[in-house]
Design a protein around this motif. Structure first.
Motif, PDB file in Angstrom:
ATOM      1  N   PHE A   1     -40.371 126.332 141.225  1.00 15.91           N
ATOM      2  CA  PHE A   1     -41.049 127.127 140.196  1.00 15.91           C
ATOM      3  C   PHE A   1     -40.769 128.621 140.414  1.00 15.91           C
ATOM      4  O   PHE A   1     -40.386 129.345 139.500  1.00 15.91           O
ATOM      5  CB  PHE A   1     -42.566 126.848 140.225  1.00 15.91           C
ATOM      6  CG  PHE A   1     -43.372 127.893 139.518  1.00 15.91           C
ATOM      7  CD1 PHE A   1     -43.329 128.005 138.138  1.00 15.91           C
ATOM      8  CD2 PHE A   1     -44.161 128.795 140.234  1.00 15.91           C
ATOM      9  CE1 PHE A   1     -44.053 128.995 137.488  1.00 15.91           C
ATOM     10  CE2 PHE A   1     -44.880 129.782 139.591  1.00 15.91           C
ATOM     11  CZ  PHE A   1     -44.830 129.886 138.212  1.00 15.91           C
TER      12      PHE A   1
ATOM     13  N   ASP B   1     -51.545 125.165 124.072  1.00 12.66           N
ATOM     14  CA  ASP B   1     -52.075 125.517 122.735  1.00 12.66           C
ATOM     15  C   ASP B   1     -51.076 126.405 122.000  1.00 12.66           C
ATOM     16  O   ASP B   1     -50.829 126.227 120.795  1.00 12.66           O
ATOM     17  CB  ASP B   1     -53.401 126.291 122.862  1.00 12.66           C
ATOM     18  CG  ASP B   1     -54.478 125.470 123.562  1.00 12.66           C
ATOM     19  OD1 ASP B   1     -54.479 124.245 123.399  1.00 12.66           O
ATOM     20  OD2 ASP B   1     -55.310 126.072 124.267  1.00 12.66           O
ATOM     21  N   ILE B   2     -50.525 127.352 122.725  1.00  8.19           N
ATOM     22  CA  ILE B   2     -49.568 128.276 122.104  1.00  8.19           C
ATOM     23  C   ILE B   2     -48.296 127.522 121.688  1.00  8.19           C
ATOM     24  O   ILE B   2     -47.735 127.767 120.617  1.00  8.19           O
ATOM     25  CB  ILE B   2     -49.241 129.454 123.069  1.00  8.19           C
ATOM     26  CG1 ILE B   2     -50.495 130.303 123.331  1.00  8.19           C
ATOM     27  CG2 ILE B   2     -48.083 130.312 122.559  1.00  8.19           C
ATOM     28  CD1 ILE B   2     -51.091 131.007 122.116  1.00  8.19           C
TER      29      ILE B   2
ATOM     30  N   ASN C   1     -48.980 125.874 118.520  1.00  7.52           N
ATOM     31  CA  ASN C   1     -48.944 126.857 117.421  1.00  7.52           C
ATOM     32  C   ASN C   1     -47.505 127.119 116.985  1.00  7.52           C
ATOM     33  O   ASN C   1     -47.201 127.175 115.789  1.00  7.52           O
ATOM     34  CB  ASN C   1     -49.545 128.197 117.863  1.00  7.52           C
ATOM     35  CG  ASN C   1     -51.038 128.133 118.095  1.00  7.52           C
ATOM     36  OD1 ASN C   1     -51.671 127.122 117.813  1.00  7.52           O
ATOM     37  ND2 ASN C   1     -51.608 129.209 118.617  1.00  7.52           N
TER      38      ASN C   1
ATOM     39  N   ILE D   1     -50.129 126.200 131.586  1.00  2.54           N
ATOM     40  CA  ILE D   1     -50.654 127.558 131.356  1.00  2.54           C
ATOM     41  C   ILE D   1     -49.541 128.609 131.348  1.00  2.54           C
ATOM     42  O   ILE D   1     -49.418 129.390 130.400  1.00  2.54           O
ATOM     43  CB  ILE D   1     -51.702 127.924 132.439  1.00  2.54           C
ATOM     44  CG1 ILE D   1     -52.861 126.926 132.422  1.00  2.54           C
ATOM     45  CG2 ILE D   1     -52.230 129.345 132.215  1.00  2.54           C
ATOM     46  CD1 ILE D   1     -53.827 127.078 133.584  1.00  2.54           C
TER      47      ILE D   1
ATOM     48  N   HIS E   1     -41.359 139.102 137.545  1.00  6.87           N
ATOM     49  CA  HIS E   1     -41.285 139.436 136.122  1.00  6.87           C
ATOM     50  C   HIS E   1     -42.717 139.729 135.673  1.00  6.87           C
ATOM     51  O   HIS E   1     -43.575 138.842 135.716  1.00  6.87           O
ATOM     52  CB  HIS E   1     -40.734 138.204 135.400  1.00  6.87           C
ATOM     53  CG  HIS E   1     -40.758 138.242 133.915  1.00  6.87           C
ATOM     54  ND1 HIS E   1     -39.673 138.625 133.158  1.00  6.87           N
ATOM     55  CD2 HIS E   1     -41.717 137.896 133.028  1.00  6.87           C
ATOM     56  CE1 HIS E   1     -39.960 138.525 131.883  1.00  6.87           C
ATOM     57  NE2 HIS E   1     -41.195 138.081 131.765  1.00  6.87           N
TER      58      HIS E   1
ATOM     59  N   GLY F   1     -50.633 124.216 136.578  1.00  9.27           N
ATOM     60  CA  GLY F   1     -50.087 125.547 136.267  1.00  9.27           C
ATOM     61  C   GLY F   1     -49.104 125.498 135.104  1.00  9.27           C
ATOM     62  O   GLY F   1     -49.017 126.428 134.292  1.00  9.27           O
TER      63      GLY F   1
ATOM     64  N   LEU G   1     -51.471 138.081 137.461  1.00  9.52           N
ATOM     65  CA  LEU G   1     -50.935 136.718 137.631  1.00  9.52           C
ATOM     66  C   LEU G   1     -49.416 136.701 137.799  1.00  9.52           C
ATOM     67  O   LEU G   1     -48.729 135.860 137.227  1.00  9.52           O
ATOM     68  CB  LEU G   1     -51.302 135.870 136.405  1.00  9.52           C
ATOM     69  CG  LEU G   1     -52.696 135.275 136.342  1.00  9.52           C
ATOM     70  CD1 LEU G   1     -53.026 134.837 134.920  1.00  9.52           C
ATOM     71  CD2 LEU G   1     -52.807 134.066 137.271  1.00  9.52           C
ATOM     72  N   ILE G   2     -48.901 137.645 138.556  1.00 10.41           N
ATOM     73  CA  ILE G   2     -47.453 137.788 138.632  1.00 10.41           C
ATOM     74  C   ILE G   2     -46.862 136.974 139.797  1.00 10.41           C
ATOM     75  O   ILE G   2     -47.138 137.250 140.970  1.00 10.41           O
ATOM     76  CB  ILE G   2     -47.053 139.281 138.748  1.00 10.41           C
ATOM     77  CG1 ILE G   2     -47.708 140.094 137.611  1.00 10.41           C
ATOM     78  CG2 ILE G   2     -45.538 139.449 138.763  1.00 10.41           C
ATOM     79  CD1 ILE G   2     -47.409 139.598 136.201  1.00 10.41           C
TER      80      ILE G   2
HETATM   81  C1  LIG Z   1     -49.063 129.767 137.942  1.00  6.78           C
HETATM   82  C2  LIG Z   1     -48.912 130.909 136.998  1.00  6.78           C
HETATM   83  C3  LIG Z   1     -47.858 131.786 137.140  1.00  6.78           C
HETATM   84  C4  LIG Z   1     -47.727 132.886 136.279  1.00  6.78           C
HETATM   85  N1  LIG Z   1     -46.687 133.757 136.464  1.00  6.78           N
HETATM   86  C5  LIG Z   1     -46.558 134.828 135.645  1.00  6.78           C
HETATM   87  C6  LIG Z   1     -45.508 135.770 135.854  1.00  6.78           C
HETATM   88  O1  LIG Z   1     -44.696 135.643 136.776  1.00  6.78           O
HETATM   89  N2  LIG Z   1     -45.433 136.844 135.022  1.00  6.78           N
HETATM   90  C7  LIG Z   1     -46.293 137.027 133.986  1.00  6.78           C
HETATM   91  O2  LIG Z   1     -46.147 138.010 133.271  1.00  6.78           O
HETATM   92  N3  LIG Z   1     -47.311 136.151 133.765  1.00  6.78           N
HETATM   93  C8  LIG Z   1     -47.460 135.058 134.569  1.00  6.78           C
HETATM   94  N4  LIG Z   1     -48.497 134.164 134.381  1.00  6.78           N
HETATM   95  C9  LIG Z   1     -49.458 134.421 133.324  1.00  6.78           C
HETATM   96  C10 LIG Z   1     -49.346 133.467 132.160  1.00  6.78           C
HETATM   97  O3  LIG Z   1     -48.203 133.729 131.389  1.00  6.78           O
HETATM   98  C11 LIG Z   1     -50.649 133.528 131.361  1.00  6.78           C
HETATM   99  O4  LIG Z   1     -51.655 132.976 132.182  1.00  6.78           O
HETATM  100  C12 LIG Z   1     -50.576 132.762 130.051  1.00  6.78           C
HETATM  101  O5  LIG Z   1     -49.718 133.377 129.143  1.00  6.78           O
HETATM  102  C13 LIG Z   1     -51.962 132.614 129.402  1.00  6.78           C
HETATM  103  O6  LIG Z   1     -52.640 133.826 129.343  1.00  6.78           O
HETATM  104  P1  LIG Z   1     -54.148 133.952 129.882  1.00  6.78           P
HETATM  105  O7  LIG Z   1     -54.148 133.358 131.242  1.00  6.78           O
HETATM  106  O8  LIG Z   1     -54.578 135.344 129.733  1.00  6.78           O
HETATM  107  O9  LIG Z   1     -54.988 132.997 128.955  1.00  6.78           O
HETATM  108  P2  LIG Z   1     -55.652 133.402 127.543  1.00  6.78           P
HETATM  109  O10 LIG Z   1     -54.606 133.952 126.661  1.00  6.78           O
HETATM  110  O11 LIG Z   1     -56.866 134.194 127.792  1.00  6.78           O
HETATM  111  O12 LIG Z   1     -56.063 131.968 127.002  1.00  6.78           O
HETATM  112  C14 LIG Z   1     -57.335 131.337 127.247  1.00  6.78           C
HETATM  113  C15 LIG Z   1     -57.386 130.069 126.412  1.00  6.78           C
HETATM  114  O13 LIG Z   1     -57.316 130.402 125.009  1.00  6.78           O
HETATM  115  C16 LIG Z   1     -56.233 129.704 124.400  1.00  6.78           C
HETATM  116  N5  LIG Z   1     -55.631 130.557 123.369  1.00  6.78           N
HETATM  117  C17 LIG Z   1     -55.337 131.882 123.428  1.00  6.78           C
HETATM  118  N6  LIG Z   1     -54.765 132.296 122.291  1.00  6.78           N
HETATM  119  C18 LIG Z   1     -54.671 131.209 121.490  1.00  6.78           C
HETATM  120  C19 LIG Z   1     -54.174 130.964 120.193  1.00  6.78           C
HETATM  121  N7  LIG Z   1     -53.611 131.929 119.461  1.00  6.78           N
HETATM  122  N8  LIG Z   1     -54.219 129.711 119.703  1.00  6.78           N
HETATM  123  C20 LIG Z   1     -54.766 128.701 120.425  1.00  6.78           C
HETATM  124  N9  LIG Z   1     -55.264 128.863 121.654  1.00  6.78           N
HETATM  125  C21 LIG Z   1     -55.214 130.088 122.179  1.00  6.78           C
HETATM  126  C22 LIG Z   1     -55.268 129.420 125.550  1.00  6.78           C
HETATM  127  O14 LIG Z   1     -54.395 128.338 125.244  1.00  6.78           O
HETATM  128  C23 LIG Z   1     -56.222 129.115 126.672  1.00  6.78           C
HETATM  129  O15 LIG Z   1     -56.665 127.788 126.553  1.00  6.78           O
HETATM  130  C24 LIG Z   1     -48.651 133.069 135.226  1.00  6.78           C
HETATM  131  C25 LIG Z   1     -49.703 132.159 135.078  1.00  6.78           C
HETATM  132  C26 LIG Z   1     -49.847 131.102 135.947  1.00  6.78           C
HETATM  133  C27 LIG Z   1     -50.989 130.139 135.774  1.00  6.78           C
END
Ligand SMILES: Cc1cc2nc3c(=O)[nH]c(=O)nc-3n(C[C@H](O)[C@H](O)[C@H](O)COP(=O)(O)OP(=O)(O)OC[C@H]3O[C@@H](n4cnc5c(N)ncnc54)[C@H](O)[C@@H]3O)c2cc1C
Lengths: 81, 383
Positions: free
Chosen positions: B89, B371-372, B375, B365, B127, B362, B160-161
């Protein structure tokens, strides 16, 4: 070319906009298209006008409005000949 | 239509599996428990050439250019051969969301400076897109980069990087022109030690515990103009550029893990006897094995289709979203089934069955939640 592009964008965003769009309207910035809509538009342009939009060409100077897009495509199509 | 792999691709896959089985950890219980990253495994993968698969061979130790299909197959093989899901990963995160954008958008100086150090395993990079207030709605990010003499001043926080806490540099997205929305994002390569750039310690997580994940903070952090990646405003294009390849590759490793999981389950349910016969003889158990096989095969079909589309230089927006949704959810479901098949044995940490489930979550998410993906799929097909 311009009409075809406008027609496609109007189809894409029919639920977001009521009026017809102008060739000078900001597509991504004003929310007519979201990120996915813009990607779909680019895929449409590639297919319709048989060209390849390079990732580094996906910038505001080329894609902000329909007018920018037609200018960009025209230059691209000339380069291809 | 031709579903076959070439002899060379099959041999390459076998080589990667053999490499993983002989050179990587035989157990990850301690690393998982203590949230410990294995630099040794990382380096071994780099030396074998795996980190270089996402860039031209000029920047790696590959003997020849490797095509996209072979690269994806290699990552599937790594997922199969390596017992730790965290390692593939994290490697994929660096390979496709740091190395590939640099290889494509970077200046010659940037490519020469960063890529050989990354593919050789000397440096590690992350990233950084997500922020505390900008997750799924990532384009609402608040990190800014203000133009100044000779460069930019960055302010903001990334969240969450992956690999953040141990990165030698980060590929960071920031707003350079708020007036033009998504067009106003730019990307910067911010090196460790730059004044105003700090990283958090590793955060404890449910799964993928062998991968350090944390926050990056920028406080009046000056970044030289030469460290901007691509043109000003290229951020939106950079986020999209390698998205589909990243999805293919990271989920290829999950497909490999699902294959390993299925084989393990079959061996166990044949050996384990209750009521005088192998538990695999009970239809409830064999049905689960059939479901696991079906999930594996449907995952492979989507994976190979997207890999093939990318190898042809074609877009795969719809297919990429379906792949991400299907494989990540399949891996979660098959991981639960694997535990059920093993009974109490599967529930104990010491037997390394349950970890897959914690690691799999993970996947539904990161890089866009399920969910996205739904969409995206429904939007593309006309809703
Ligand atoms: C293991 C891991 C590694 C990661 N590594 C990186 C990384 O290297 N770099 C980086 O930039 N990010 C990273 N992330 C972040 C990751 O991209 C985000 O966690 C992800 O995009 C979701 O954002 P959020 O956690 O803020 O959830 P939120 O956006 O707050 O979502 C919360 C809930 O609401 C739902 N939701 C939100 N908007 C909508 C919509 N429009 N329609 C339907 N449902 C919706 C979501 O599906 C979820 O169930 C990582 C995350 C994890 C878990």
């Amino acid at each position: 070319m311009q009409e075809k592009i406008i027609k496609y964008i109007e189809e894409l965003s029919s639920e977001e906009i009521d009026e017809s769009i102008e060739a000078t309207e900001d597509l991504l910035g004003s929310g007519i298209l979201d990120s996915l809509g813009m990607m779909k538009l680019i895929a449409f342009l590639e297919e319709e006008f048989c060209c390849k939009v390079l990732p580094e060409e996906m910038v505001i100077e080329n894609f902000m409005t329909v007018l920018h897009i037609t200018d960009y495509l025209e230059t691209k199509l000339v380069e291809k000949q | 239509m031709d579903f076959s792999w070439t002899q060379k691709q099959i041999e390459f896959k076998k080589e990667v599996i053999d490499f993983a089985k002989t050179n990587l950890g035989t157990t990850y219980i301690e690393e998982d428990y203590n949230c410990k990253f294995s630099k040794k495994d990382w380096k071994a993968c780099a030396d074998f050439g795996l980190l270089g698969l996402s860039v031209p061979k000029k920047y790696s130790n590959q003997k020849e250019e490797v095509d996209v299909l072979s690269a994806i197959l290699a990552m599937e093989a790594l997922g199969y051969g390596c017992k730790d899901n965290g390692l593939p990963f994290a490697m994929n995160a660096q390979m496709w969301t740091v190395q590939t954008p640099i290889a494509h958008f970077g200046t010659e100086a940037q490519k020469d400076k960063f890529l050989p150090k990354l593919t050789s395993g000397e440096w590690i990079a992350s990233h950084a897109l997500t922020e505390p207030e900008a997750g799924s709605d990532v384009f609402s990010m608040q990190t800014t980069a203000t133009k100044t003499d000779g460069g930019y001043i960055l302010n903001g926080k990334k969240h969450l990087i992956t690999l953040g806490p141990i990165c030698d540099f980060a590929l960071v997205f920031a707003v350079t022109n708020p007036k033009v929305g998504k067009w106003g994002l730019s990307v910067f390569l911010v090196e460790k030690g730059t004044e105003g750039f700090t990283v958090s310690p590793n955060k404890a997580k449910m799964g993928l515990r062998t991968v350090p994940i944390g926050d990056l903070t920028f406080t009046d952090c000056f970044v030289k103009e030469e460290n901007r990646l691509g043109a000003e405003g290229a951020g939106w294009s950079i986020t999209n550029h390698s998205l589909e390849l990243d999805r293919c590759s990271v989920h290829a490793s999950q497909v490999g893990a699902m294959e390993r999981q299925l084989e393990q389950s079959i061996t166990y349910v044949k050996k384990r006897k209750q009521f005088g016969k192998s538990v695999g003889r009970f239809q409830s158990v064999s049905n689960r094995i059939a479901d696991m096989k079906l999930r594996l095969e449907t995952s492979k079909l989507l994976l190979y289709k997207v890999a093939w589309l990318k190898s042809q230089g074609k877009p795969a927006m719809l297919e990429g979203a379906m792949l991400k949704l299907q494989i990540s959810e399949n891996f979660v479901n098959s991981s639960i089934d694997a535990i059920r098949n093993h009974g109490g044995y599967g529930y104990l940490v010491e037997n390394e069955v349950e970890r897959d489930l914690r690691d799999a979550v993970g996947g539904v998410i990161y890089a866009g939640t399920s969910d996205i993906q739904r969409n995206i799929i429904s939007q593309i097909i006309g809703l």
